[in-house]
Design an enzyme around this catalytic site. Sequence first.
Site, mmCIF file in Angstrom:
data_model
loop_
_atom_site.group_PDB
_atom_site.id
_atom_site.type_symbol
_atom_site.label_atom_id
_atom_site.label_comp_id
_atom_site.label_asym_id
_atom_site.label_seq_id
_atom_site.Cartn_x
_atom_site.Cartn_y
_atom_site.Cartn_z
ATOM 1 N N CYS A 66 0.595 -1.309 -0.339
ATOM 2 C CA CYS A 66 0.279 -0.322 -0.150
ATOM 3 C C CYS A 66 1.266 1.071 -0.355
ATOM 4 C CB CYS A 66 -0.702 -0.416 1.367
ATOM 5 S SG CYS A 66 -2.231 -0.776 1.122
ATOM 6 N N GLN A 67 2.172 1.389 1.074
ATOM 7 C CA GLN A 67 2.637 2.543 0.868
ATOM 8 C C GLN A 67 3.063 2.846 -0.386
ATOM 9 O OE1 GLN A 67 6.969 2.217 3.045
ATOM 10 N NE2 GLN A 67 7.311 3.631 2.069
#
Length: 424
Positions: A389-390
Amino acid sequence: MTIGEIIGAFATGEPPLRIEAYDGSAIGPADSELVLRLKSEKALQYFVTAPGDLGLARAYLMGELEMDGVHPGAPHDVFGALEVFRKHMTRTPDARTLARIARSVGTENVRFLPTPPMEVKPAWKRVLSGMRRHSKERDSEVVSYHYDVSNRFYEWILGPSMTYTCACYPDADASLEVAQENKYRLVFDKLGLKAGDRLLDVGCGWGGMVRYAASRGVKVIGVTLSGEQVAWGRAAIEAEGLGDLAEVRLQDYRDVPERDFDAVSSIGITEHIGRKNYPGYFAKLHGYLKPGGRLLNHCITRPDNVGKVKAGQFIDRYIFPDGELAGAGTVHLEAENAGFEVVHEENLRQHYAFTLRDWCANLVEHWDEAVEEVGEPMAKLWGLYMGACQYGFEHNKIQLHQILAVRLDERQTWGVPLRQWWQA
Protein backbone atom coordinates in the site's frame (compact mmCIF):
# COMPACT_ATOMS: atom_id res chain seq x y z
CA MET A 1 14.22 -25.21 -19.13
CA THR A 2 15.27 -23.86 -15.74
CA ILE A 3 13.11 -21.45 -13.78
CA GLY A 4 15.54 -18.66 -14.58
CA GLU A 5 15.33 -19.43 -18.30
CA ILE A 6 11.53 -19.52 -18.21
CA ILE A 7 11.36 -16.10 -16.58
CA GLY A 8 13.92 -14.74 -19.02
CA ALA A 9 11.87 -15.99 -21.98
CA PHE A 10 9.15 -13.47 -21.14
CA ALA A 11 11.40 -10.57 -20.13
CA THR A 12 12.71 -7.80 -22.37
CA GLY A 13 15.30 -6.70 -19.84
CA GLU A 14 17.18 -7.80 -16.75
CA PRO A 15 15.17 -7.60 -13.50
CA PRO A 16 16.26 -4.92 -10.98
CA LEU A 17 16.44 -7.62 -8.30
CA ARG A 18 17.78 -11.16 -8.24
CA ILE A 19 15.45 -14.15 -8.48
CA GLU A 20 16.92 -17.48 -7.34
CA ALA A 21 15.14 -20.81 -7.78
CA TYR A 22 15.25 -24.21 -6.10
CA ASP A 23 16.69 -25.77 -9.29
CA GLY A 24 19.87 -23.74 -8.89
CA SER A 25 19.07 -21.23 -11.63
CA ALA A 26 18.87 -17.47 -11.19
CA ILE A 27 18.15 -14.31 -13.10
CA GLY A 28 19.07 -10.74 -12.25
CA PRO A 29 22.19 -8.98 -10.94
CA ALA A 30 24.42 -11.23 -8.88
CA ASP A 31 25.25 -8.32 -6.56
CA SER A 32 21.62 -7.24 -6.00
CA GLU A 33 20.70 -6.42 -2.40
CA LEU A 34 17.14 -7.58 -3.11
CA VAL A 35 16.66 -11.30 -3.66
CA LEU A 36 13.50 -13.37 -4.17
CA ARG A 37 14.15 -17.04 -3.51
CA LEU A 38 11.79 -19.82 -4.64
CA LYS A 39 12.56 -22.55 -2.14
CA SER A 40 10.80 -25.52 -3.73
CA GLU A 41 8.47 -26.72 -6.44
CA LYS A 42 5.59 -25.62 -4.20
CA ALA A 43 6.44 -21.98 -4.87
CA LEU A 44 6.06 -22.61 -8.59
CA GLN A 45 2.77 -24.41 -7.99
CA TYR A 46 1.38 -21.42 -6.10
CA PHE A 47 2.34 -19.13 -8.99
CA VAL A 48 0.95 -21.42 -11.66
CA THR A 49 -2.40 -22.01 -9.95
CA ALA A 50 -2.89 -18.36 -8.92
CA PRO A 51 -0.88 -16.03 -11.20
CA GLY A 52 -0.27 -12.54 -9.87
CA ASP A 53 -0.38 -11.13 -6.35
CA LEU A 54 -2.48 -13.96 -4.88
CA GLY A 55 0.01 -16.67 -5.84
CA LEU A 56 2.92 -14.57 -4.62
CA ALA A 57 1.19 -14.00 -1.27
CA ARG A 58 0.39 -17.69 -0.84
CA ALA A 59 3.94 -18.77 -1.56
CA TYR A 60 5.37 -16.12 0.76
CA LEU A 61 3.01 -16.75 3.66
CA MET A 62 3.47 -20.51 3.41
CA GLY A 63 7.25 -20.12 3.57
CA GLU A 64 7.95 -21.25 0.00
CA LEU A 65 9.15 -17.80 -1.11
CA GLU A 66 11.75 -15.80 0.78
CA MET A 67 12.82 -12.16 0.48
CA ASP A 68 16.37 -11.08 1.24
CA GLY A 69 17.43 -7.46 1.57
CA VAL A 70 14.26 -6.22 3.28
CA HIS A 71 12.70 -6.74 6.68
CA PRO A 72 9.43 -8.72 6.54
CA GLY A 73 7.75 -5.88 8.40
CA ALA A 74 8.69 -3.33 5.73
CA PRO A 75 9.14 -4.97 2.30
CA HIS A 76 8.28 -1.79 0.37
CA ASP A 77 11.43 -1.83 -1.80
CA VAL A 78 10.57 -5.25 -3.25
CA PHE A 79 7.32 -3.93 -4.70
CA GLY A 80 9.11 -1.14 -6.52
CA ALA A 81 11.55 -3.59 -8.06
CA LEU A 82 8.80 -6.05 -9.00
CA GLU A 83 6.75 -3.30 -10.61
CA VAL A 84 9.72 -2.24 -12.73
CA PHE A 85 10.34 -5.85 -13.73
CA ARG A 86 6.66 -6.47 -14.50
CA LYS A 87 6.85 -3.77 -17.16
CA HIS A 88 9.61 -5.78 -18.83
CA MET A 89 7.61 -9.03 -18.80
CA THR A 90 6.02 -8.27 -22.16
CA ARG A 91 7.76 -10.61 -24.58
CA THR A 92 5.72 -13.42 -26.11
CA PRO A 93 8.00 -16.42 -26.70
CA ASP A 94 7.75 -18.28 -29.99
CA ALA A 95 5.65 -21.45 -30.23
CA ARG A 96 8.63 -23.75 -29.84
CA THR A 97 9.78 -21.99 -26.64
CA LEU A 98 6.24 -22.03 -25.24
CA ALA A 99 6.10 -25.77 -25.81
CA ARG A 100 9.42 -26.21 -23.98
CA ILE A 101 8.12 -24.08 -21.10
CA ALA A 102 4.96 -26.20 -20.85
CA ARG A 103 7.01 -29.40 -20.74
CA SER A 104 9.37 -27.91 -18.16
CA VAL A 105 6.58 -26.75 -15.86
CA GLY A 106 4.83 -30.10 -16.18
CA THR A 107 1.33 -31.12 -15.24
CA GLU A 108 2.56 -32.07 -11.76
CA ASN A 109 2.94 -28.39 -10.99
CA VAL A 110 -0.64 -27.57 -11.97
CA ARG A 111 -2.27 -28.67 -8.73
CA PHE A 112 -3.69 -26.75 -5.84
CA LEU A 113 -1.87 -26.68 -2.53
CA PRO A 114 -3.14 -25.76 0.93
CA THR A 115 -3.64 -22.03 1.35
CA PRO A 116 -2.63 -19.92 4.36
CA PRO A 117 -5.13 -20.27 7.23
CA MET A 118 -6.08 -16.57 7.20
CA GLU A 119 -7.20 -16.63 3.56
CA VAL A 120 -10.97 -16.23 3.17
CA LYS A 121 -13.15 -17.86 0.53
CA PRO A 122 -13.38 -16.23 -2.90
CA ALA A 123 -16.25 -13.77 -3.34
CA TRP A 124 -18.47 -16.21 -5.24
CA LYS A 125 -18.23 -18.77 -2.46
CA ARG A 126 -19.06 -16.11 0.11
CA VAL A 127 -22.22 -15.38 -1.87
CA LEU A 128 -23.13 -19.08 -1.94
CA SER A 129 -22.66 -19.28 1.83
CA GLY A 130 -25.94 -17.40 2.15
CA MET A 131 -24.96 -13.91 3.26
CA ARG A 132 -25.77 -11.16 0.79
CA ARG A 133 -22.85 -8.90 -0.13
CA HIS A 134 -22.81 -5.86 2.19
CA SER A 135 -25.73 -7.10 4.28
CA LYS A 136 -25.42 -6.04 7.91
CA GLU A 137 -24.52 -9.59 8.95
CA ARG A 138 -21.83 -9.99 6.30
CA ASP A 139 -20.37 -6.52 6.91
CA SER A 140 -20.11 -7.37 10.60
CA GLU A 141 -18.28 -10.61 9.80
CA VAL A 142 -15.90 -8.90 7.39
CA VAL A 143 -15.05 -6.07 9.80
CA SER A 144 -14.45 -8.57 12.59
CA TYR A 145 -12.09 -10.55 10.31
CA HIS A 146 -9.90 -7.53 9.73
CA TYR A 147 -10.09 -5.56 12.96
CA ASP A 148 -10.48 -8.20 15.67
CA VAL A 149 -6.96 -9.59 15.18
CA SER A 150 -5.47 -8.39 18.47
CA ASN A 151 -5.54 -4.98 20.13
CA ARG A 152 -1.97 -5.49 21.35
CA PHE A 153 -0.87 -6.20 17.78
CA TYR A 154 -2.57 -3.02 16.55
CA GLU A 155 -1.02 -1.00 19.38
CA TRP A 156 2.45 -2.00 18.20
CA ILE A 157 1.70 -0.99 14.61
CA LEU A 158 -0.48 2.09 15.08
CA GLY A 159 1.22 3.59 18.11
CA PRO A 160 -0.37 5.37 21.08
CA SER A 161 -3.16 7.02 19.10
CA MET A 162 -4.55 3.65 17.89
CA THR A 163 -5.56 5.39 14.68
CA TYR A 164 -5.87 3.17 11.63
CA THR A 165 -6.43 5.87 9.03
CA CYS A 166 -4.26 8.30 7.09
CA ALA A 167 -2.46 10.88 9.22
CA CYS A 168 -1.90 14.46 8.09
CA TYR A 169 1.74 15.53 8.38
CA PRO A 170 2.34 19.22 9.11
CA ASP A 171 5.83 18.69 7.70
CA ALA A 172 7.79 15.75 6.32
CA ASP A 173 9.74 15.27 9.54
CA ALA A 174 6.74 15.14 11.87
CA SER A 175 6.22 12.01 13.96
CA LEU A 176 3.30 9.67 13.37
CA GLU A 177 1.74 10.73 16.68
CA VAL A 178 1.94 14.43 15.80
CA ALA A 179 0.51 13.74 12.34
CA GLN A 180 -2.44 11.76 13.69
CA GLU A 181 -3.24 14.46 16.21
CA ASN A 182 -3.02 16.98 13.38
CA LYS A 183 -5.45 14.88 11.29
CA TYR A 184 -8.05 14.93 14.05
CA ARG A 185 -7.50 18.67 14.48
CA LEU A 186 -8.05 19.17 10.74
CA VAL A 187 -11.30 17.16 10.75
CA PHE A 188 -12.51 18.97 13.87
CA ASP A 189 -11.76 22.39 12.37
CA LYS A 190 -13.27 21.61 8.97
CA LEU A 191 -16.47 20.54 10.69
CA GLY A 192 -16.48 23.80 12.64
CA LEU A 193 -17.08 21.98 15.91
CA LYS A 194 -17.26 23.76 19.26
CA ALA A 195 -18.10 22.83 22.83
CA GLY A 196 -21.73 21.79 23.16
CA ASP A 197 -22.07 20.49 19.59
CA ARG A 198 -23.12 16.90 18.77
CA LEU A 199 -20.96 14.70 16.52
CA LEU A 200 -21.62 11.26 15.05
CA ASP A 201 -18.44 9.37 14.05
CA VAL A 202 -19.33 6.42 11.81
CA GLY A 203 -16.79 3.62 11.58
CA CYS A 204 -15.08 5.09 14.64
CA GLY A 205 -12.33 2.49 15.01
CA TRP A 206 -10.74 2.60 18.45
CA GLY A 207 -12.35 5.97 19.13
CA GLY A 208 -9.57 8.41 18.29
CA MET A 209 -11.86 11.06 16.77
CA VAL A 210 -14.45 10.42 19.48
CA ARG A 211 -11.96 11.15 22.24
CA TYR A 212 -10.39 14.11 20.43
CA ALA A 213 -13.74 15.86 19.99
CA ALA A 214 -15.01 14.97 23.48
CA SER A 215 -11.85 16.40 25.07
CA ARG A 216 -12.89 19.71 23.50
CA GLY A 217 -16.41 19.67 24.89
CA VAL A 218 -18.28 18.02 22.01
CA LYS A 219 -20.89 15.33 22.71
CA VAL A 220 -19.84 12.35 20.53
CA ILE A 221 -21.29 8.99 19.54
CA GLY A 222 -18.97 6.61 17.71
CA VAL A 223 -20.13 3.37 16.07
CA THR A 224 -18.16 0.37 14.84
CA LEU A 225 -18.77 -3.30 14.02
CA SER A 226 -15.62 -4.48 15.80
CA GLY A 227 -16.02 -5.80 19.32
CA GLU A 228 -12.28 -5.45 19.98
CA GLN A 229 -12.42 -1.78 19.00
CA VAL A 230 -15.39 -1.14 21.26
CA ALA A 231 -13.68 -2.71 24.26
CA TRP A 232 -10.47 -0.74 23.69
CA GLY A 233 -12.31 2.53 22.96
CA ARG A 234 -14.51 2.32 26.03
CA ALA A 235 -11.51 1.65 28.26
CA ALA A 236 -9.69 4.66 26.77
CA ILE A 237 -12.73 6.90 27.27
CA GLU A 238 -12.95 5.86 30.91
CA ALA A 239 -9.21 6.32 31.45
CA GLU A 240 -9.38 9.86 30.05
CA GLY A 241 -12.47 10.75 32.07
CA LEU A 242 -14.62 11.47 29.01
CA GLY A 243 -17.57 9.25 29.83
CA ASP A 244 -20.01 12.13 30.19
CA LEU A 245 -19.38 13.24 26.58
CA ALA A 246 -18.06 10.24 24.63
CA GLU A 247 -19.67 6.93 23.73
CA VAL A 248 -18.48 4.06 21.52
CA ARG A 249 -21.10 1.56 20.40
CA LEU A 250 -21.07 -1.83 18.70
CA GLN A 251 -23.59 -0.76 16.07
CA ASP A 252 -24.05 -0.62 12.31
CA TYR A 253 -23.98 2.97 11.05
CA ARG A 254 -27.37 2.32 9.45
CA ASP A 255 -28.97 1.65 12.85
CA VAL A 256 -28.15 4.82 14.79
CA PRO A 257 -31.50 6.10 16.18
CA GLU A 258 -30.42 9.68 16.98
CA ARG A 259 -30.82 12.58 14.55
CA ASP A 260 -30.04 16.29 14.22
CA PHE A 261 -26.29 16.05 14.71
CA ASP A 262 -24.25 19.18 14.12
CA ALA A 263 -21.68 17.13 12.23
CA VAL A 264 -20.86 13.63 10.98
CA SER A 265 -17.32 12.36 10.51
CA SER A 266 -16.73 9.31 8.33
CA ILE A 267 -13.05 8.41 8.50
CA GLY A 268 -12.19 5.22 6.65
CA ILE A 269 -15.59 3.52 6.36
CA THR A 270 -16.53 4.29 2.73
CA GLU A 271 -14.03 1.66 1.56
CA HIS A 272 -16.13 -1.05 3.24
CA ILE A 273 -19.68 -0.24 2.15
CA GLY A 274 -19.57 -1.11 -1.57
CA ARG A 275 -19.95 1.14 -4.61
CA LYS A 276 -23.62 0.26 -5.16
CA ASN A 277 -24.40 1.35 -1.61
CA TYR A 278 -23.01 4.89 -1.97
CA PRO A 279 -26.43 6.46 -2.63
CA GLY A 280 -27.95 4.90 0.49
CA TYR A 281 -24.85 5.62 2.54
CA PHE A 282 -24.78 9.34 1.78
CA ALA A 283 -28.55 9.59 2.11
CA LYS A 284 -28.28 8.04 5.57
CA LEU A 285 -25.55 10.45 6.66
CA HIS A 286 -27.56 13.36 5.23
CA GLY A 287 -30.51 12.26 7.34
CA TYR A 288 -28.44 12.24 10.53
CA LEU A 289 -27.56 15.93 10.19
CA LYS A 290 -29.60 18.94 11.14
CA PRO A 291 -30.01 21.60 8.41
CA GLY A 292 -26.68 23.37 8.04
CA GLY A 293 -24.82 20.38 9.49
CA ARG A 294 -21.52 19.27 7.99
CA LEU A 295 -20.08 15.98 6.81
CA LEU A 296 -16.39 15.17 6.56
CA ASN A 297 -15.86 12.04 4.45
CA HIS A 298 -12.28 10.73 4.52
CA CYS A 299 -11.62 7.67 2.35
CA ILE A 300 -9.22 5.81 0.08
CA THR A 301 -10.05 6.27 -3.60
CA ARG A 302 -8.84 5.21 -7.00
CA PRO A 303 -7.02 7.76 -9.20
CA ASP A 304 -9.79 7.70 -11.84
CA ASN A 305 -13.52 7.13 -12.12
CA VAL A 306 -13.67 4.78 -15.11
CA GLY A 307 -11.94 1.60 -13.98
CA LYS A 308 -12.86 -1.26 -11.69
CA VAL A 309 -14.01 -0.74 -8.12
CA LYS A 310 -13.47 -4.23 -6.72
CA ALA A 311 -10.26 -4.96 -4.89
CA GLY A 312 -7.62 -7.30 -6.30
CA GLN A 313 -7.52 -10.92 -5.22
CA PHE A 314 -4.87 -10.41 -2.54
CA ILE A 315 -6.75 -7.58 -0.81
CA ASP A 316 -10.11 -9.35 -1.14
CA ARG A 317 -8.89 -12.69 0.24
CA TYR A 318 -6.56 -11.46 2.98
CA ILE A 319 -7.24 -7.85 3.97
CA PHE A 320 -10.64 -6.32 3.16
CA PRO A 321 -13.09 -8.95 1.90
CA ASP A 322 -15.84 -7.21 -0.14
CA GLY A 323 -13.86 -3.94 -0.10
CA GLU A 324 -14.36 -1.61 -3.05
CA LEU A 325 -12.74 1.67 -4.06
CA ALA A 326 -14.14 4.29 -6.44
CA GLY A 327 -12.63 7.52 -7.70
CA ALA A 328 -12.94 10.74 -5.74
CA GLY A 329 -15.20 12.12 -8.44
CA THR A 330 -17.62 9.25 -7.87
CA VAL A 331 -17.66 9.90 -4.12
CA HIS A 332 -18.21 13.60 -4.79
CA LEU A 333 -21.04 12.82 -7.24
CA GLU A 334 -22.93 10.55 -4.86
CA ALA A 335 -22.64 13.02 -1.98
CA GLU A 336 -24.21 15.70 -4.17
CA ASN A 337 -26.90 13.32 -5.43
CA ALA A 338 -27.86 12.66 -1.81
CA GLY A 339 -28.49 16.36 -1.26
CA PHE A 340 -25.15 17.58 0.05
CA GLU A 341 -23.33 20.61 -1.25
CA VAL A 342 -19.61 19.88 -1.41
CA VAL A 343 -17.66 22.93 -0.25
CA HIS A 344 -14.11 21.56 -0.18
CA GLU A 345 -12.09 18.54 -1.29
CA GLU A 346 -8.40 17.63 -1.00
CA ASN A 347 -6.11 14.73 -1.76
CA LEU A 348 -3.84 13.46 1.04
CA ARG A 349 -2.14 10.73 -1.01
CA GLN A 350 1.40 11.64 0.02
CA HIS A 351 0.36 11.74 3.67
CA TYR A 352 -0.87 8.14 3.50
CA ALA A 353 2.45 7.00 2.04
CA PHE A 354 4.17 8.60 5.06
CA THR A 355 1.64 6.99 7.42
CA LEU A 356 2.26 3.51 6.02
CA ARG A 357 6.00 4.07 6.15
CA ASP A 358 5.70 4.81 9.86
CA TRP A 359 3.38 1.87 10.53
CA CYS A 360 5.88 -0.43 8.85
CA ALA A 361 8.66 1.04 10.98
CA ASN A 362 6.58 0.31 14.08
CA LEU A 363 6.07 -3.29 12.96
CA VAL A 364 9.80 -3.71 12.38
CA GLU A 365 10.51 -2.29 15.85
CA HIS A 366 8.05 -4.68 17.51
CA TRP A 367 8.55 -7.62 15.17
CA ASP A 368 9.39 -10.25 17.79
CA GLU A 369 6.43 -9.28 19.99
CA ALA A 370 4.12 -9.21 16.98
CA VAL A 371 5.18 -12.69 15.87
CA GLU A 372 4.65 -14.01 19.38
CA GLU A 373 1.20 -12.38 19.57
CA VAL A 374 -0.32 -13.33 16.20
CA GLY A 375 2.13 -15.77 14.61
CA GLU A 376 4.73 -15.24 11.90
CA PRO A 377 2.37 -15.70 8.91
CA MET A 378 0.00 -12.99 10.17
CA ALA A 379 2.88 -10.61 10.96
CA LYS A 380 4.34 -11.24 7.48
CA LEU A 381 0.91 -10.62 5.95
CA TRP A 382 0.69 -7.19 7.53
CA GLY A 383 4.16 -6.25 6.42
CA LEU A 384 3.32 -7.39 2.89
CA TYR A 385 0.02 -5.50 2.86
CA MET A 386 1.35 -2.24 4.30
CA GLY A 387 4.48 -2.27 2.15
CA ALA A 388 2.40 -2.78 -0.99
CA CYS A 389 0.00 0.00 0.00
CA GLN A 390 2.86 2.39 0.71
CA TYR A 391 4.13 1.78 -2.80
CA GLY A 392 0.62 2.23 -4.18
CA PHE A 393 0.15 5.63 -2.59
CA GLU A 394 3.62 6.77 -3.62
CA HIS A 395 2.94 5.92 -7.27
CA ASN A 396 -0.67 7.14 -7.57
CA LYS A 397 -2.26 3.73 -7.77
CA ILE A 398 -4.53 4.76 -4.89
CA GLN A 399 -5.33 8.10 -3.26
CA LEU A 400 -6.87 9.45 -0.06
CA HIS A 401 -9.48 12.19 -0.30
CA GLN A 402 -11.28 14.30 2.28
CA ILE A 403 -14.58 15.77 1.13
CA LEU A 404 -16.31 18.43 3.23
CA ALA A 405 -20.02 18.77 2.52
CA VAL A 406 -23.01 20.59 4.01
CA ARG A 407 -26.67 19.69 4.38
CA LEU A 408 -28.45 22.81 3.18
CA ASP A 409 -31.39 24.30 5.05
CA GLU A 410 -34.81 24.97 3.52
CA ARG A 411 -33.57 28.21 1.96
CA GLN A 412 -30.62 26.34 0.40
CA THR A 413 -28.17 28.28 2.57
CA TRP A 414 -25.71 27.37 5.29
CA GLY A 415 -23.65 29.23 7.85
CA VAL A 416 -20.08 28.73 6.72
CA PRO A 417 -17.47 31.46 6.15
CA LEU A 418 -16.86 32.77 2.66
CA ARG A 419 -13.37 31.33 2.46
CA GLN A 420 -11.52 28.36 3.94
CA TRP A 421 -11.56 28.84 7.70
CA TRP A 422 -9.12 26.17 8.90
CA GLN A 423 -5.37 25.80 8.78
CA ALA A 424 -4.12 23.17 6.33
